[in-house]
Design a protein around this motif. Sequence first.
Motif, mmCIF file in Angstrom:
data_model
loop_
_atom_site.group_PDB
_atom_site.id
_atom_site.type_symbol
_atom_site.label_atom_id
_atom_site.label_comp_id
_atom_site.label_asym_id
_atom_site.label_seq_id
_atom_site.Cartn_x
_atom_site.Cartn_y
_atom_site.Cartn_z
ATOM 1 N N PRO A 46 0.806 -1.218 0.000
ATOM 2 C CA PRO A 46 0.000 0.000 0.000
ATOM 3 C C PRO A 46 0.838 1.266 0.000
ATOM 4 N N HIS A 47 0.408 2.249 -0.784
ATOM 5 C CA HIS A 47 0.986 3.579 -0.651
ATOM 6 C C HIS A 47 0.069 4.414 0.247
ATOM 7 N N ILE A 48 0.519 5.610 0.568
ATOM 8 C CA ILE A 48 -0.207 6.406 1.563
ATOM 9 C C ILE A 48 -1.582 6.836 1.056
ATOM 10 N N GLY A 49 -1.766 6.866 -0.273
ATOM 11 C CA GLY A 49 -3.082 7.156 -0.819
ATOM 12 C C GLY A 49 -4.091 6.073 -0.505
ATOM 13 N N HIS A 50 -3.653 4.817 -0.533
ATOM 14 C CA HIS A 50 -4.536 3.715 -0.147
ATOM 15 C C HIS A 50 -4.986 3.864 1.310
ATOM 16 N N VAL A 51 -4.052 4.254 2.165
ATOM 17 C CA VAL A 51 -4.370 4.374 3.586
ATOM 18 C C VAL A 51 -5.324 5.540 3.812
ATOM 19 N N ARG A 52 -5.119 6.642 3.083
ATOM 20 C CA ARG A 52 -6.028 7.783 3.207
ATOM 21 C C ARG A 52 -7.450 7.377 2.807
ATOM 22 N N ALA A 53 -7.584 6.597 1.726
ATOM 23 C CA ALA A 53 -8.909 6.162 1.292
ATOM 24 C C ALA A 53 -9.577 5.303 2.359
ATOM 25 N N ALA A 54 -8.841 4.341 2.905
ATOM 26 C CA ALA A 54 -9.409 3.474 3.941
ATOM 27 C C ALA A 54 -9.786 4.276 5.176
ATOM 28 N N LEU A 55 -8.965 5.266 5.521
ATOM 29 C CA LEU A 55 -9.252 6.095 6.693
ATOM 30 C C LEU A 55 -10.524 6.912 6.489
ATOM 31 N N SER A 56 -10.751 7.409 5.281
ATOM 32 C CA SER A 56 -11.955 8.203 5.014
ATOM 33 C C SER A 56 -13.206 7.422 5.385
ATOM 34 N N PHE A 57 -13.229 6.142 5.022
ATOM 35 C CA PHE A 57 -14.422 5.346 5.307
ATOM 36 C C PHE A 57 -14.419 4.778 6.720
ATOM 37 N N ASP A 58 -13.254 4.719 7.345
ATOM 38 C CA ASP A 58 -13.209 4.387 8.770
ATOM 39 C C ASP A 58 -13.865 5.511 9.574
ATOM 40 N N LEU A 59 -13.581 6.749 9.207
ATOM 41 C CA LEU A 59 -14.198 7.883 9.899
ATOM 42 C C LEU A 59 -15.706 7.912 9.683
ATOM 43 N N LEU A 60 -16.138 7.630 8.449
ATOM 44 C CA LEU A 60 -17.575 7.570 8.180
ATOM 45 C C LEU A 60 -18.220 6.450 8.982
ATOM 46 N N ARG A 61 -17.587 5.306 8.999
ATOM 47 C CA ARG A 61 -18.132 4.172 9.747
ATOM 48 C C ARG A 61 -18.251 4.500 11.229
ATOM 49 N N ARG A 62 -17.203 5.094 11.806
ATOM 50 C CA ARG A 62 -17.237 5.428 13.228
ATOM 51 C C ARG A 62 -18.364 6.406 13.543
ATOM 52 N N ASN A 106 4.788 7.697 -8.679
ATOM 53 C CA ASN A 106 5.044 8.832 -7.786
ATOM 54 C C ASN A 106 4.487 8.599 -6.384
ATOM 55 N N PHE A 107 4.465 7.347 -5.986
ATOM 56 C CA PHE A 107 3.828 7.007 -4.721
ATOM 57 C C PHE A 107 4.833 6.939 -3.569
ATOM 58 N N THR A 108 4.312 7.134 -2.359
ATOM 59 C CA THR A 108 5.084 6.975 -1.129
ATOM 60 C C THR A 108 4.497 5.811 -0.364
ATOM 61 N N LEU A 109 5.306 4.803 -0.110
ATOM 62 C CA LEU A 109 4.807 3.615 0.571
ATOM 63 C C LEU A 109 4.342 3.943 1.989
ATOM 64 N N ALA A 110 3.247 3.346 2.375
ATOM 65 C CA ALA A 110 2.728 3.553 3.724
ATOM 66 C C ALA A 110 3.741 3.120 4.769
ATOM 67 N N SER A 111 4.462 2.039 4.500
ATOM 68 C CA SER A 111 5.444 1.549 5.468
ATOM 69 C C SER A 111 6.549 2.568 5.708
ATOM 70 N N ASP A 112 6.956 3.301 4.674
ATOM 71 C CA ASP A 112 7.991 4.324 4.835
ATOM 72 C C ASP A 112 7.494 5.475 5.701
ATOM 73 N N VAL A 113 6.251 5.886 5.477
ATOM 74 C CA VAL A 113 5.676 6.982 6.272
ATOM 75 C C VAL A 113 5.535 6.558 7.727
ATOM 76 N N LEU A 114 5.050 5.342 7.952
ATOM 77 C CA LEU A 114 4.836 4.877 9.324
ATOM 78 C C LEU A 114 6.143 4.606 10.054
ATOM 79 N N ALA A 115 7.206 4.310 9.306
ATOM 80 C CA ALA A 115 8.509 4.131 9.949
ATOM 81 C C ALA A 115 9.088 5.462 10.405
ATOM 82 N N LYS A 116 8.645 6.534 9.789
ATOM 83 C CA LYS A 116 9.204 7.857 10.067
ATOM 84 C C LYS A 116 8.378 8.656 11.058
#
Length: 478
Positions: free
Chosen positions: A37-53, A276-286
């Motif tokens: 996953p890149h960080i865009g995938h995580v942003r999409a999943a988070l959008s619907f996590d917020l809606l679900r909550r 042009n993607f940034t991997l989610a794992s790289d962002v979370l490691a930082k």
Amino acid sequence: MTLRLHDTRAQQLRDFVPLDASNVTIYVCGPTVQSGPHIGHVRAALSFDLLRRWLEYRYGRVTFVRNVTDIDDKVLANATDDEPWWALAYRMEQEFSDAYAAIGILPPTYEPRATGFIPQMHELIATLIERGHAYPASDGSGDVYFDVRSWPAYGELTRQRIDDMEAAADADPRGKRNPQDFALWKGAKAEEQSDATWASPWGEGRPGWHIECSAMARRYLGAEFDIHGGGLDLRFPHHENELAQSTAAGDGFARYWVHNGLVNVDGQKMSKSLGNFTLASDVLAKHDSLVVRYALAAAHYRSSLDLSESSFAEAEAALARVEGFRERYARAVSGAGEQGPIFAGGGFFAVAPKIPAQFAAAMDDDLGVPQALAVLHETVRAGNSALDVGDRDAAARAFAAVSGMTDVLGLAPTASTTGDDGATASALDTLVQTMITQRAQARADKDWAAADRIRDAIAAAGITLEDTPDGTHWSIDG
């Protein structure tokens, strides 16, 4: 206030009225697991996590389905002799799950894999053929296509005319009646992996991308359900095709279509195809996982998000203000001898969590998280002001409101988001408190050099000390 959501199909805000107020139903298109996953995938999943909550807060029960596309052209292309397509898909699925869990995205109620629903896809395809909306290719290839010109409503989701559309590129044009017809079933090819095919009434092959979601949504949510979600880039052709094939088969399908905006890099959407993607794992490691969650949630879910290092710095500072108030309130409560249950992030609940009306109004207005965060920070400021003047009741009300809001937004520190368990936190607190006691003794003995050495050692470990009238308190230096 009634919850309003922007419905892509209607292209306007609509009052949300669920089919069953005791069980709101959502289907969200999950990942195609050809790579991590890149960080865009995580942003999409988070959008619907917020809606679900928020829907869970408003209605109680939410049945949330997010699929995994584990068979696809790209999955097959990325497989190797050492790692078959199914092993690659499973490994990448775990990477997506790990990234989602890291920032506190709740697991779905059901998470079906496409390969587990081949019979249901066959049933749906057969219905479409019977109704005159699909046809097997005339060349005997085993392909089956949806006939877009048989369905007058085709194009209604994205408001396009068929003649203005480009040819569908999801399958070879062999045997098509119209260039825009899309694949429901793809006949086996000699150059593809032999174990990536299934028997069907039309010959050996595998499913097209679009039929998967229609079959899985029907299986778990029925012929009609409340919300279909996904990224803005999925509106066409994926969601347009889902809508056409499901409604042509006689299903009501989704009553509301909700799409999240994309993450941009230099004005272009972040994607694997553009490189042009940034991997989610790289962002979370930082960055701390809660900081990542806050940074991704801070923009409205429908807006484009331009992420930068300043985005994470601002998120870190914002969370520090919230946690600083929590800690101040916890000290005030414990200092007064009051007891309450300790929660995972530290601090005490003297009163039950509560959602302010202004916060609820923001969330009800098409999930206005930026405005909701503004209410959160205004409440933190009010709580600190109350503590400054010793107004314990006002501080307790502010703390209850902050707790309620951070719970709903998934911003309350937990063991999963901080990476610490209770034993680790307790051990660290014991060590730091010992050093604080030693420093206090050195200062009482006027051994300033020793006191400074202890403080420097604590600072070198990334810990900040705060000397107050009621004692010295410590925190991790963000």
